[in-house]
Design a protein around this motif. Structure first.
Motif, short mmCIF file in Angstrom:
data_model
loop_
_atom_site.label_atom_id
_atom_site.label_comp_id
_atom_site.label_asym_id
_atom_site.label_seq_id
_atom_site.Cartn_x
_atom_site.Cartn_y
_atom_site.Cartn_z
N VAL A 212 0.73 -1.12 0.03
CA VAL A 212 0.17 -0.12 0.21
C VAL A 212 0.88 1.31 -0.11
CG1 VAL A 212 -0.07 -0.22 2.58
CG2 VAL A 212 -1.76 1.29 1.13
N ARG A 213 0.35 2.13 -0.68
CA ARG A 213 1.09 3.50 -0.73
C ARG A 213 -0.03 4.65 -0.76
NH1 ARG A 213 6.57 3.51 -3.15
NH2 ARG A 213 6.36 5.75 -3.22
N VAL A 214 0.36 5.48 0.09
CA VAL A 214 -0.45 6.74 0.43
C VAL A 214 0.22 8.14 0.19
CG1 VAL A 214 -2.07 7.95 2.05
CG2 VAL A 214 -2.02 5.34 2.21
N GLY A 215 -0.49 8.94 -0.51
CA GLY A 215 0.26 10.35 -0.72
C GLY A 215 -1.00 11.46 -0.35
N VAL A 216 -0.45 12.20 0.39
CA VAL A 216 -1.32 13.48 0.90
C VAL A 216 -0.95 14.64 0.32
CG1 VAL A 216 -2.10 14.78 2.77
CG2 VAL A 216 -2.20 12.42 2.78
N THR A 217 -1.84 15.55 -0.16
CA THR A 217 -1.35 16.81 -0.84
C THR A 217 -2.42 17.82 -0.10
OG1 THR A 217 -0.89 18.27 -2.83
CG2 THR A 217 -3.00 16.79 -2.90
N GLY A 218 -1.98 19.15 -0.37
CA GLY A 218 -2.89 20.30 0.35
C GLY A 218 -2.71 20.48 1.57
N ALA A 223 3.47 17.88 -0.51
CA ALA A 223 2.88 16.70 -0.62
C ALA A 223 4.00 15.54 0.02
CB ALA A 223 2.56 16.19 -2.09
N VAL A 224 3.18 14.86 0.80
CA VAL A 224 4.11 13.76 1.60
C VAL A 224 3.35 12.57 1.37
CG1 VAL A 224 5.06 15.22 3.23
CG2 VAL A 224 2.83 14.34 3.80
N ARG A 225 4.32 11.35 1.64
CA ARG A 225 3.75 9.98 1.64
C ARG A 225 3.53 9.64 3.01
NH1 ARG A 225 7.49 5.02 -0.15
NH2 ARG A 225 6.06 3.59 0.73
N ARG A 226 2.61 9.09 3.41
CA ARG A 226 2.10 8.35 5.00
C ARG A 226 2.56 7.06 5.23
NH1 ARG A 226 1.84 11.98 8.40
NH2 ARG A 226 3.73 12.09 7.35
N GLN A 227 3.95 6.93 5.50
CA GLN A 227 4.33 5.60 5.52
C GLN A 227 3.85 4.83 6.98
OE1 GLN A 227 6.84 7.76 4.62
NE2 GLN A 227 8.34 6.93 3.06
N ASN A 228 3.47 5.67 8.00
CA ASN A 228 3.07 5.19 9.02
C ASN A 228 1.71 4.51 8.76
OD1 ASN A 228 2.06 8.02 8.35
ND2 ASN A 228 2.30 8.49 10.70
N VAL A 229 0.91 5.22 7.84
CA VAL A 229 -0.31 4.71 7.67
C VAL A 229 -0.08 3.12 6.76
CG1 VAL A 229 -2.64 4.89 6.30
CG2 VAL A 229 -1.42 6.69 7.63
N GLU A 230 0.63 3.30 5.83
CA GLU A 230 0.92 2.23 5.12
C GLU A 230 1.65 1.07 5.90
OE1 GLU A 230 4.03 3.61 2.46
OE2 GLU A 230 2.65 5.02 1.48
N GLN A 231 2.41 1.27 6.83
CA GLN A 231 3.13 0.43 7.76
C GLN A 231 2.03 -0.46 8.67
OE1 GLN A 231 5.91 2.22 9.46
NE2 GLN A 231 7.32 2.30 7.65
N ALA A 246 -5.72 2.81 10.74
CA ALA A 246 -4.43 3.27 10.16
C ALA A 246 -4.58 4.70 9.75
CB ALA A 246 -4.18 2.53 8.77
N SER A 247 -5.68 5.19 9.31
CA SER A 247 -6.05 6.42 8.82
C SER A 247 -5.78 7.39 10.10
CB SER A 247 -7.26 6.71 8.18
OG SER A 247 -7.28 5.70 7.37
N GLN A 248 -6.11 7.25 11.41
CA GLN A 248 -5.82 7.80 12.42
C GLN A 248 -4.35 8.43 12.47
OE1 GLN A 248 -8.10 9.53 14.53
NE2 GLN A 248 -9.53 8.65 12.95
N LEU A 249 -3.52 7.70 11.88
CA LEU A 249 -1.78 7.86 12.05
C LEU A 249 -1.64 9.08 10.92
CD1 LEU A 249 -0.73 4.14 12.41
CD2 LEU A 249 -1.11 5.97 14.06
#
Lengths: 288, 783
Positions: A212-218, A223-231, A246-249
Motif C-alpha cells: 500500500v502507498r498513500v500520498g497526501v497533498t494540500g 505533498a508527502v507519503r504517509r508511511q506510518n499509515v502504510e505500515q 491506520a488512517s488515524q495515523l
C-alpha cells in the motif's frame, strides 16, 4: 494583471532549452503556463525570461515501456485523461485529473508543469507519490532519475536543480488485485485541494494488504507519503476498522497549512478522513 | 391592464446574441485615438499618514505622461459625494478625497495616479512610486471601533460613529415585560464582495475645443453619474455625456460615484486627452464597494402559541472607511422599515449605528438592507419555533399578515400593496412534499445521516417610491423613471428609457410591453438606454425598480402615443375618437370593422401632416415621467433541503424550491433567470462567500482564488414556481424580481443546515457555514 517585462524564447529541443536556461539564469520554463502566468500577472513572479518548452516534441506523449508507463513532462492533462492505456492501467490519474481546474485548465496544463511547480495544493503530487513514480530530469551534466518520494522538498520547491528540466514521469504498472483512488476536499473558491489523498492498495491472494502507498497533498507545505499509515495496514485484513485505525495515523508528524478557509487543526482532521476514504475506495476496487 | 399575447411570453432575450458572441459595447471595448492609460497606486496599509510621496522615478520612465498625487487633484475635484443624507441621525459626512491627501484609511485607498502610453508601463510606474507612510493602528470590527481608545479614522468624528438611526414604534418594554417567551440573540450578517463579471472602468474624453466631456463608464445610473460628475468637476451637465450601454453586471456595485471614474474625468480635462482606466480584479475587490456587514442584537417577544408580539434590534453596520454614495440609507431605511417581514408584528424598535472602520466602504449590494432584515427575522422565527416545539412552517403561518388585510399598513409606516403569503407557503410545501420529507429525515437520522429542511417566507420592498418619500428619507434624488416613445413614419418604434439594464433583460421585456401597447411587431421596437445624450433624465436600474417603475413610465408614454394616434385616425376616418376601437395594431370604427387604419398608417399620416386635426402637432412621440404612488412588495416562500456530512462539515444541496409572487410576469424566462441568479448569490452568502479581513485591515479574500463565488457545480437544481398577486401600484400589476432570490435564499439555506444539525443540539452557527465551522460546532456538541 500586467506582468513585468520579460523575454520569450521558444525552445525546439531539450538541448536548446538547457542552453537557454544556462544563458538566462533567472528564466522560468513555460509549459502549460496555468500556474506561472497567473503568478506573473499578479507580479508574484517576475522572471526575466520565459523558455517555452511546450512544443518540444520529445517532451510530450504517453508510451508503454513494458513494465512501466512513461508520460512526457509536457503531456497535457486532457491527453492523459483520454489515454486508453492510462485509464486501464493507472485509473487514479484520470480520476485525479478530473478534479483539476476546469476544461480549459485541463486542455493547457501539463503533468510535468504541475509537479515541477509543486504547488502545495496541487493534486498530482499525491498521486505520483502513491503510484511510486520516478521523475527523470536532464541537466548540463546529463540525466538522472528522482524517485517521487524524494522529489517534493518544500513549498514550491522540488529536488530539481535550477538548470535542470523535468522530462518524463515513469510509473510502474501495478500488479493484479491493485485498487487505487484519489479523494479530494476542494476549496470552493480555487478548486485546489484543501486536502487530497491518494491511495494505491495491492491485495494478496489471501485478501490481506500486500502493498500500500498513500500520498497526501494540500494539507501541508508539500505533498508527502504517509508511511506510518502504510505500515499499519500491510499484512492486515483491510476491514473498515483496520482502515480507520491506520488512517488515524495519517496526520502524525506532519506540518499543516492554515488559511481563511481551513485551519491547521481542521486540515489534520480532513487528512485522516480523506486518507480513510481513499483507502476504503482503493480496497473496494482492489477486490474488484 | 394590457394582457395580450406578448405579456407573459417566455421570449428569448434579444440582447443575448450580442453579448454572448462578444459583440457588446462594454467600456473597455471602446477605443479612441490618442488614448492614454491610467493606473492607480493604492495604499497597502489600512490606516496610515502619508509622510512623503516620491514620484520622480515614475515620472522619468519612458512612456509615462503624468503622475498625480492627491495634492495635485485637490483643486480639480471636489470630494467623493455621499447622496443619502438620512435625517435625525446625527449624520457626519466623511471628507472623502478621490486621491488621499494626508491620510489613507483602508487598503486600496488611492494615493497616486499614473498616466502612461500603455497599461504595462503604467503598472511599472505605479510600482516605481515611493510612498513613505507612518502606519497607524487600524480597526476593522465595528463594535471595536466604537470602544473607547479605538483608533480614530477622523478627528472630527468621535468614536467613528457616522450616524445613529432610530425607529421606535410602540412600547417594546411593555411587550417584553408581558411576553411569555423572550429570546435574545446576536447575529452576524457578514461582509460580501459583489464581484460583477465586468470590473469597473471609465474612458473619459474631454474635448478642450468644445469643452465637452464624454465618459463611457460602468454605470447602473448614467444620469445620476452625470449629475454627480458635474458636481465634482464643476463642468455643467450640458457639457457632460455619460454612456453606459453595455454593463457587465452590477448588483448595486455600479450605483455609487467612485474615485476612479472621477479621476479619469479630471485628468482627461487636465491633459486634453482621452483617459482609460479599467480596474483589475484585485482592485475590484479592494476598491469597489462591499455589502452587508452587520452585527445585530435581536430581542424577540412572543406568546407561547408562537405569536410574535415585538422585535427589538440594535444593529452595528460597518460602513467602511468612507460613506459611499447611497451607503447611509442601506442599513437604516432599507433595513429598519422591513423588520416586521411578512408577519403581523405590532411593535418594532430599531437602533442602527453606522460605524466607520479601516475597511473598503460598503453600500447597496443586491437586496441592500432587506437581506439583513429578512435573515434576522427568518433565523429568529426558527429559533423561536425550536424553543416552542413548533413546526417552522406552522409558526410562520401563525404570524402571517392575512390576505384579507391588504393593503396593510406596517408599524414602520409602509403600505404593503398586495399579498397572499400563505398561498406561497402552501405551494412550496406541496412542491417539496413536506410531510414525506420530514418522515425521510427521521428515518435517515436513524442511519446517522443528517438532512435538514429550511424555510424562508419573505416579503421585500422594491420599486422604491414615491419621490416624496425619498425626500423624507434624505435620499438626494427622486425615485421616478422616464420613458420616451418615438414612433417613426414607418411605424417602427424607438424607446428611450431612463432605466439602465445591465443583465436584467429589459431590452426584451420592454419591447414586449411596447409591442402589446401599440400593437406593433416585437421586432419593430428598439430599446435605447444608457446614454445621457439620447435619453431624458433617468434614475437608473437598481432595487428591482426597472420594470415596476421604468416599465410603468414606458406604458404611460405608449398610452399617450396611442391616444394621439387615435385622435389622428378618428380625424382621418371622419369619426370621433370614442367611436374607434383598437385591436391587433389597427384602429377601426366600432360596428364597422372594415373602416380602419393600421397603427403604421396612422404613424405615416402623423409625419406627413397633410390632414391633422387643428389642435394636433405633427409627429408621433411622447415622454412620461412616472412617479409611483407606492413601492411594490414581492413575497414568497423558499424551502431548501440539505444533507450535512458531520464528519467533514460539508453541506450538500438536495432540493431547492422557490415559490415567489412578483405580481404579473411579463417574461417568465427572464424572471426565472433572475430568481436563479438571486438564489445562487444568497445561497453563496450562507455557505461560501466571505470577505475576510485580518486585524490589521488586510483583505485576505482579495481574489477569486480565496473568495468563493458559486460555480454551477456548487449549486442544486432549482424548482421555481410562482403565485400571482398583482399590485395596484402600476398599470401592469408587476412588482419586481431582481432581488427576491438573494433576499429569500440566505436564511432558507442556514435554517436547513441548522435543522439538519438539530440532533446535535446546535441552534445557531454564524455565517458563512463553512465546513470547518460546522465541523467545529458538531465536535463541540459531540464531546
Amino acid at each position: 494583471m500586467y506582468p513585468s517585462t520579460f523575454t520569450y524564447y521558444r525552445a525546439g529541443s531539450v538541448q536548446e532549452a538547457l542552453k537557454l536556461l544556462v544563458e538566462n539564469p533567472d528564466a522560468k520554463l513555460l509549459a502549460g503556463g496555468h500556474s506561472l502566468i497567473p503568478a506573473m500577472k499578479l507580479r508574484l513572479a517576475s522572471p526575466s525570461a520565459l523558455i517555452d518548452i511546450s512544443r518540444v516534441p520529445e517532451l510530450a506523449g504517453i508510451r508503454d515501456a513494458g513494465d512501466r508507463i512513461v508520460i512526457g513532462a509536457t503531456t497535457r492533462y486532457d491527453d492523459i485523461q483520454r489515454s486508453e492505456l492510462v485509464r486501464q492501467v493507472l485509473p487514479i490519474l484520470p480520476e485525479a485529473i478530473d478534479v483539476i481546474g476546469d476544461l480549459q485548465v485541463r486542455n493547457m496544463g501539463t503533468i510535468g508543469g504541475s509537479l515541477a511547480h509543486a504547488d502545495p495544493a496541487a493534486d498530482l503530487p499525491a498521486v505520483v507519490l502513491a503510484l511510486g513514480a520516478e521523475l527523470k530530469a536532464v541537466g548540463p551534466d546529463g540525466e538522472r532519475t528522482i524517485p517521487a518520494d524524494q522529489f517534493f522538498v518544500d513549498l514550491f520547491t522540488t529536488a530539481l536543480q535550477p538548470n535542470e528540466i523535468l522530462t518524463e514521469i515513469s510509473f510502474p504498472k501495478p500488479p493484479a488485485r491493485t485498487g487505487m483512488s484519489y479523494q479530494k476536499f476542494a476549496n470552493p473558491a480555487s478548486g485546489y485541494a484543501v486536502v487530497g489523498a491518494a491511495a494505491v492498495v495491492t491485495l494478496g491472494e489471501d485478501g490481506k494488504v500486500a502493498a500500500v502507498r498513500v500520498g497526501v497533498t494540500g494539507a501541508g507545505p508539500y505533498a508527502v507519503r504517509r508511511q506510518n499509515v502504510e505500515q499499519a495496514l500491510v499484512g492486515q485484513e483491510p476491514t473498515a476498522a483496520a482502515i480507520e485505525a491506520a488512517s488515524q495515523l495519517a496526520s502524525e508528524g506532519m506540518t499543516f497549512n492554515s488559511d481563511i478557509f481551513a485551519s491547521d487543526e481542521y486540515r489534520a482532521h480532513l487528512t485522516r478522513v480523506f486518507v480513510k476514504r481513499a483507502l476504503t475506495r482503493a480496497v473496494e476496487r482492489a477486490r474488484g | 391592464m394590457a394582457v395580450t399575447k406578448l405579456f407573459g411570453a417566455a421570449i428569448k432575450r434579444r440582447e443575448d446574441p450580442r453579448l454572448i458572441t462578444g459583440r457588446g459595447n462594454f467600456t473597455d471595448h471602446i477605443r479612441l485615438p490618442g488614448t492614454l492609460v491610467m493606473a492607480i497606486k493604492r495604499s497597502p496599509h489600512a490606516h496610515a499618514r502619508i509622510v512623503r510621496i516620491d514620484t520622480s522615478k515614475a515620472r522619468a520612465m519612458r512612456g509615462v505622461v503624468a503622475v498625480y498625487t492627491g495634492q495635485d487633484l485637490v483643486d480639480k475635484l471636489a470630494p467623493v459625494p455621499c447622496a443619502w443624507l438620512i435625517p435625525d441621525s446625527d449624520l457626519k459626512l466623511t471628507p472623502y478625497r478621490a486621491v488621499a491627501v494626508d491620510k489613507v484609511r483602508y487598503v486600496g485607498d488611492a494615493v497616486a495616479v499614473v498616466v502612461a502610453e500603455d497599461r504595462y508601463v503604467a503598472q511599472d510606474a505605479v510600482e516605481a512610486i515611493d510612498v513613505e507612510y507612518e502606519v497607524l493602528p487600524a480597526v476593522v470590527d465595528q463594535e471595536k471601533a466604537m470602544e473607547p481608545g479605538a483608533p480614530q479614522l477622523y478627528d472630527e468624528i468621535p468614536n467613528n460613529l457616522a450616524f445613529h438611526w432610530k425607529l421606535h414604534v410602540g412600547d417594546f418594554d411593555a411587550v417584553w415585560n408581558e411576553a411569555e417567551v423572550r429570546l435574545s440573540r446576536r447575529l452576524i450578517n457578514h461582509r460580501l464582495i459583489p464581484t460583477a463579471m465586468e470590473p469597473r472602468g471609465a474612458l473619459a474624453a474631454y474635448n478642450p475645443g468644445s469643452g465637452e466631456l464624454t465618459i463611457w463608464c460602468t454605470s447602473q445610473n448614467p444620469h445620476v453619474h452625470r449629475l454627480l460628475l458635474s458636481a465634482v468637476t464643476g463642468l455643467p451637465e450640458t457639457r457632460i455625456r455619460v454612456i453606459a450601454t453595455d454593463v457587465g453586471g452590477g448588483f448595486g456595485s455600479k450605483i455609487p460615484m467612485y474615485a476612479g471614474e472621477m479621476i479619469a474625468a479630471a485628468i482627461s480635462r487636465d491633459l486634453g486627452r482621452p483617459i482609460k482606466w479599467i480596474e483589475t480584479r484585485q482592485e475590484n475587490y479592494v476598491a469597489t464597494i462591499h455589502g452587508r456587514d452587520h452585527i445585530q442584537y435581536v430581542d424577540i417577544a412572543a406568546r407561547r402559541d408562537g405569536t410574535i408580539t415585538g422585535v427589538r434590534v440594535r444593529a452595528y453596520a460597518n460602513m467602511g472607511a468612507y460613506l459611499s454614495t447611497a451607503a447611509p440609507g442601506v442599513p437604516t431605511w432599507l433595513f429598519g422599515l422591513m423588520l416586521q417581514g411578512a408577519y403581523a408584528i405590532p411593535v418594532i424598535h430599531c437602533d442602527v449605528y453606522g460605524v466607520l472602520t479601516n475597511t473598503t466602504p460598503t453600500d447597496a449590494y443586491r437586496g441592500a438592507g432587506r437581506p439583513e432584515a429578512t435573515y434576522l427575522l427568518e433565523r429568529m422565527i426558527d429559533i423561536l419555533a425550536r424553543e416552542l416545539g413548533m413546526d417552522p412552517a406552522e409558526i410562520r403561518r401563525k404570524n402571517f399578515i392575512p390576505k384579507d388585510r391588504f393593503p396593510y399598513t406596517t408599524p414602520t409606516g409602509l403600505q404593503y400593496d398586495s399579498g397572499d403569503y400563505e398561498a406561497t407557503l402552501n405551494r412550496a410545501l406541496e412542491l417539496v412534499d413536506y410531510a414525506n420529507l420530514r418522515r425521510q429525515q427521521a428515518e435517515l437520522r436513524q442511519q446517522g445521516r443528517y438532512i435538514g429542511i429550511g424555510f424562508s417566507t419573505y416579503v421585500e420592498v422594491c420599486g422604491l417610491a414615491p419621490s416624496q418619500a425619498a425626500g423624507a428619507m434624505g435620499f438626494q434624488g427622486g425615485l421616478w423613471e422616464s420613458a420616451t416613445v418615438r414612433v417613426h413614419p414607418t411605424g417602427k418604434v424607438t424607446v428611450f428609457t431612463g432605466s439602465n439594464p445591465h443583465g436584467q433583460g429589459e431590452e426584451t421585456t420592454f419591447a414586449q410591453l411596447v409591442a402589446d401597447e401599440l400593437g406593433v411587431p416585437f421586432e419593430d421596437v428598439e430599446i435605447i438606454h444608457g446614454d445621457t445624450e439620447m435619453v431624458p433624465f433617468g434614475m437608473g436600474t437598481y432595487g428591482s425598480r426597472s420594470t415596476a417603475v421604468g416599465g410603468a413610465a414606458l406604458v404611460a408614454a405608449c398610452r399617450k402615443v396611442k391616444e394621439k394616434a387615435q385622435r389622428i385616425a378618428a380625424h382621418l376616418l371622419e369619426v370621433s375618437p370614442e367611436d374607434l376601437a383598437f385591436e391587433n395594431g389597427r384602429f377601426f370604427v366600432k360596428g364597422a370593422p372594415d373602416r380602419g387604419m393600421t397603427f403604421q398608417e396612422v404613424a405615416l399620416q402623423a409625419y406627413l401632416a397633410w390632414k391633422l386635426p387643428r389642435d394636433i402637432e405633427p409627429g408621433l412621440e411622447a415622454t412620461h415621467f412616472w412617479d409611483p404612488v407606492n413601492n411594490t412588495f414581492p413575497f414568497g416562500c423558499h424551502i431548501c433541503v440539505v444533507e450535512v456530512d458531520p464528519e467533514t462539515g460539508k453541506v450538500d444541496f438536495l432540493k431547492y424550491v422557490a415559490v415567489d409572487d412578483v405580481g404579473n410576469v411579463i417574461n417568465p424566462m427572464i424572471v426565472d433567470g433572475q430568481v436563479h441568479g438571486g438564489i445562487a448569490q444568497g445561497l453563496a452568502q450562507a455557505v461560501y462567500e466571505y470577505a475576510a479581513y485580518d486585524a490589521n485591515g488586510q483583505l485576505l479574500s482579495a481574489s477569486l482564488m480565496d473568495y468563493a463565488i458559486p460555480k454551477a457545480s456548487m449549486l442544486p437544481s432549482f424548482t421555481v414556481d410562482r403565485t400571482v398577486t398583482p399590485t395596484p401600484v402600476n398599470p401592469m400589476g408587476v412588482k419586481g424580481a431582481g432581488e427576491t432570490g438573494t433576499i429569500a435564499s440566505t436564511p432558507a439555506v442556514v435554517n436547513a443546515v441548522i435543522d439538519a444539525l438539530a440532533p446535535f443540539g446546535i441552534e445557531h452557527i454564524d455565517m458563512p457555514l463553512t465546513p470547518e465551522r460546522i465541523w467545529r460546532a458538531v465536535r463541540e456538541r459531540s464531546s
